[in-house]
Design an enzyme around this catalytic site. Structure first.
Site, short mmCIF file in Angstrom:
data_model
loop_
_atom_site.label_atom_id
_atom_site.label_comp_id
_atom_site.label_asym_id
_atom_site.label_seq_id
_atom_site.Cartn_x
_atom_site.Cartn_y
_atom_site.Cartn_z
N ASP A 197 36.15 46.53 -82.58
CA ASP A 197 35.02 47.46 -82.56
C ASP A 197 35.14 48.36 -83.78
O ASP A 197 36.03 49.22 -83.85
CB ASP A 197 35.05 48.26 -81.25
CG ASP A 197 33.80 49.12 -81.08
OD1 ASP A 197 33.23 49.55 -82.10
OD2 ASP A 197 33.42 49.39 -79.93
N LYS A 222 25.38 54.57 -84.09
CA LYS A 222 26.22 55.58 -84.75
C LYS A 222 25.97 55.61 -86.26
O LYS A 222 24.86 55.84 -86.68
CB LYS A 222 27.68 55.31 -84.38
CG LYS A 222 27.91 54.96 -82.92
CD LYS A 222 27.45 56.07 -81.97
CE LYS A 222 27.84 55.72 -80.56
NZ LYS A 222 26.81 55.93 -79.58
O1 P1T Z 1 26.00 53.55 -76.91
P1 P1T Z 1 25.99 52.12 -77.38
O2 P1T Z 1 25.15 51.88 -78.57
O3 P1T Z 1 25.73 51.15 -76.28
O4 P1T Z 1 27.48 51.81 -77.93
C1 P1T Z 1 28.62 51.80 -77.11
C2 P1T Z 1 29.85 52.11 -77.92
C3 P1T Z 1 30.64 51.06 -78.34
N1 P1T Z 1 31.77 51.28 -79.07
C4 P1T Z 1 32.14 52.51 -79.42
C5 P1T Z 1 33.39 52.70 -80.21
C6 P1T Z 1 31.38 53.61 -79.03
O5 P1T Z 1 31.78 54.83 -79.41
C7 P1T Z 1 30.20 53.42 -78.27
C8 P1T Z 1 29.34 54.55 -77.80
N2 P1T Z 1 29.98 55.79 -77.88
C9 P1T Z 1 29.43 56.98 -77.53
C10 P1T Z 1 28.20 57.14 -77.03
C11 P1T Z 1 30.32 58.15 -77.71
O6 P1T Z 1 29.84 59.30 -77.70
O7 P1T Z 1 31.52 57.93 -77.90
#
Ligand code: P1T
Length: 409
Positions: A197, A222
């Site tokens: 990831d 992000k």
């Molecule tokens: O929220 P989404 O687009 O479904 O992504 C999930 C996700 C996957 N991998 C990592 C490392 C992440 O940080 C996240 C989502 N994280 C947040 C919403 C947070 O505030 O950490």
């Protein structure tokens, strides 16, 4: 800053769809590819941005004879542009876009079969932990959460049925640095896939495929989107067979992004390199100042030479990123009070946008992890996580100082 040229010309598509998918691999360094890869000017009009193809279906010239697209869950030209762009950024041959980061992670799990075992870091996004434990354990997958910075612990967790090693680096929220090359090697020795990831680092700072990972996963919500205005996810791989299987699940499950979301992310990736430079610069300054502040116990930022993963990060990454965490020498209540007292930093989950965000993992992003497990992994009640934005660093520091003063009063 980064000198990473396109690995090779991957225009190997024998079918029209493949040609379209990989038809415009801009060459050059990542700053250039971020802007051009996957998106040549529109042939018909010369539009420099890919059109938002708001269509669910496509006319066929004869039954079964389409022009590369048949139905927008299966494929859409705006999505194709994004998928090619993301693949080019990660230096992989194949990109797949999804409706969210979780939908991308779900698709990796779709590759597994009942009885398979997964090794994952014990410091991962709370939603990742939740889908592993609360969704896929019911489908007879099993999960071991280990400190993946400890290669011995990972090796000890390997079982004959281990099929996937899931790695975050830097980790969310403790900013631990995992050795992608070593973990990929370990996974491959066990006959397992290694998925990384790369949400926190972004391909501007780290390209896991270069270190042997099989799949790179992203929350596009992000840094790649970059403006807190879109939710999306992606998977990139260099392996055509793996990509085909991912594509099968992408289409069968149907958690695909709409063309407007794809357009927004394409708009975001153009400025990824310039945004990341500022994110990194600001985070480094704040981390150094926080480390000197008497009210702060511990700062987790890989750009600090005191960080245990600093040297590995310096090798594996091109810079240290815009995320940092710190421990207030206080309680859950004090941390809550502090994150509520900031004014420039908005109190919110998520990260990676140009605006600074602050949050308390124990009560927010990682609340789905049972407290004992959180504490065992080092994720304390008093931990504060900041996504350092691209505002002026002195405004950010002044905000932290006033919030600390208000909390300590
Ligand atoms: O929220 P989404 O687009 O479904 O992504 C999930 C996700 C996957 N991998 C990592 C490392 C992440 O940080 C996240 C989502 N994280 C947040 C919403 C947070 O505030 O950490």
């Amino acid at each position: 800053m980064t000198d990473h040229t396109t690995p090779d010309d991957r225009q190997d598509g024998t079918e029209q769809t493949d040609d379209r998918r990989h038809g415009h691999h801009a060459t050059g360094r990542i700053e250039t590819r971020a802007i051009h890869a996957g998106q040549p000017p529109d042939e018909q009009t010369g539009a420099v941005m890919p059109p938002i193809y708001a269509t669910s279906t496509y006319v066929q010239d004869a039954p079964g004879q389409d022009r590369g697209y048949e139905y927008s869950r299966t494929g859409n030209p705006t999505r194709t542009a994004l998928e090619a762009n993301l693949a080019a950024l990660e230096g992989g041959a194949h990109g797949r876009a999804f409706a969210s980061g979780m939908a991308a992670i779900n698709t990796v799990l779709n590759l597994l079969e009942a009885g398979d075992h997964v090794i994952a870091g014990d410091d991962v996004y709370g939603g990742t932990y939740r889908i592993f434990r609360e969704v896929y354990e019911d489908y007879d997958l099993s999960f071991s959460f280990v400190d993946t910075t400890d290669l011995g612990a990972v090796e000890a967790a390997v079982r004959p049925e281990t099929a996937l090693v899931w790695v975050e680096t830097p980790t969310n929220p403790l900013m631990r640095i995992n050795d992608i090359a070593a973990l990929a090697e370990l996974a491959h020795k066990a006959g397992a896939l290694c998925a990384v990831d790369n949400t926190f680092a972004t391909p501007y700072l780290q390209r896991p495929l270069e270190h042997g990972a099989d799949i790179v996963s992203h929350s596009l919500t992000k840094y790649l989107g970059g403006h807190s205005d879109v939710v999306g996810g992606a998977l990139v791989t260099d392996d055509a067979d793996l990509d085909e299987r991912l594509g099968f699940y992408q289409n069968s499950v149907g958690a695909t992004p709409d063309p407007f979301a794809c357009f927004l992310v394409l708009r975001g990736t153009k400025t990824l390199p310039v945004r990341m430079d500022r994110h990194c610069e600001n985070a480094q300054t704040l981390a150094e100042r926080l480390a000197e502040h008497p009210a702060v116990d511990q700062v987790y930022y890989p750009g600090l030479s005191s960080h245990p993963g600093h040297e590995l990060a310096a090798e594996q990454m091109d810079a240290f990123g815009g995320m940092l965490s710190f421990e207030l020498a206080g309680t859950l209540e004090e941390a809550s009070e502090f994150v509520a007292a900031t004014e420039v930093f908005a109190l919110a989950e998520s990260l990676g946008g140009v605006e600074s965000l602050i949050e308390q993992p124990a009560t927010m992003t990682h609340a789905s992890i049972p407290r004992e497990e959180r504490l065992a992994a080092g994720l304390t009640d008093g931990l504060v996580r900041a996504s350092v934005g691209t505002e002026h660093v002195e405004d950010l520091w002044a905000d932290i100082e006033q919030a600390l003063a208000a909390t300590l009063d």
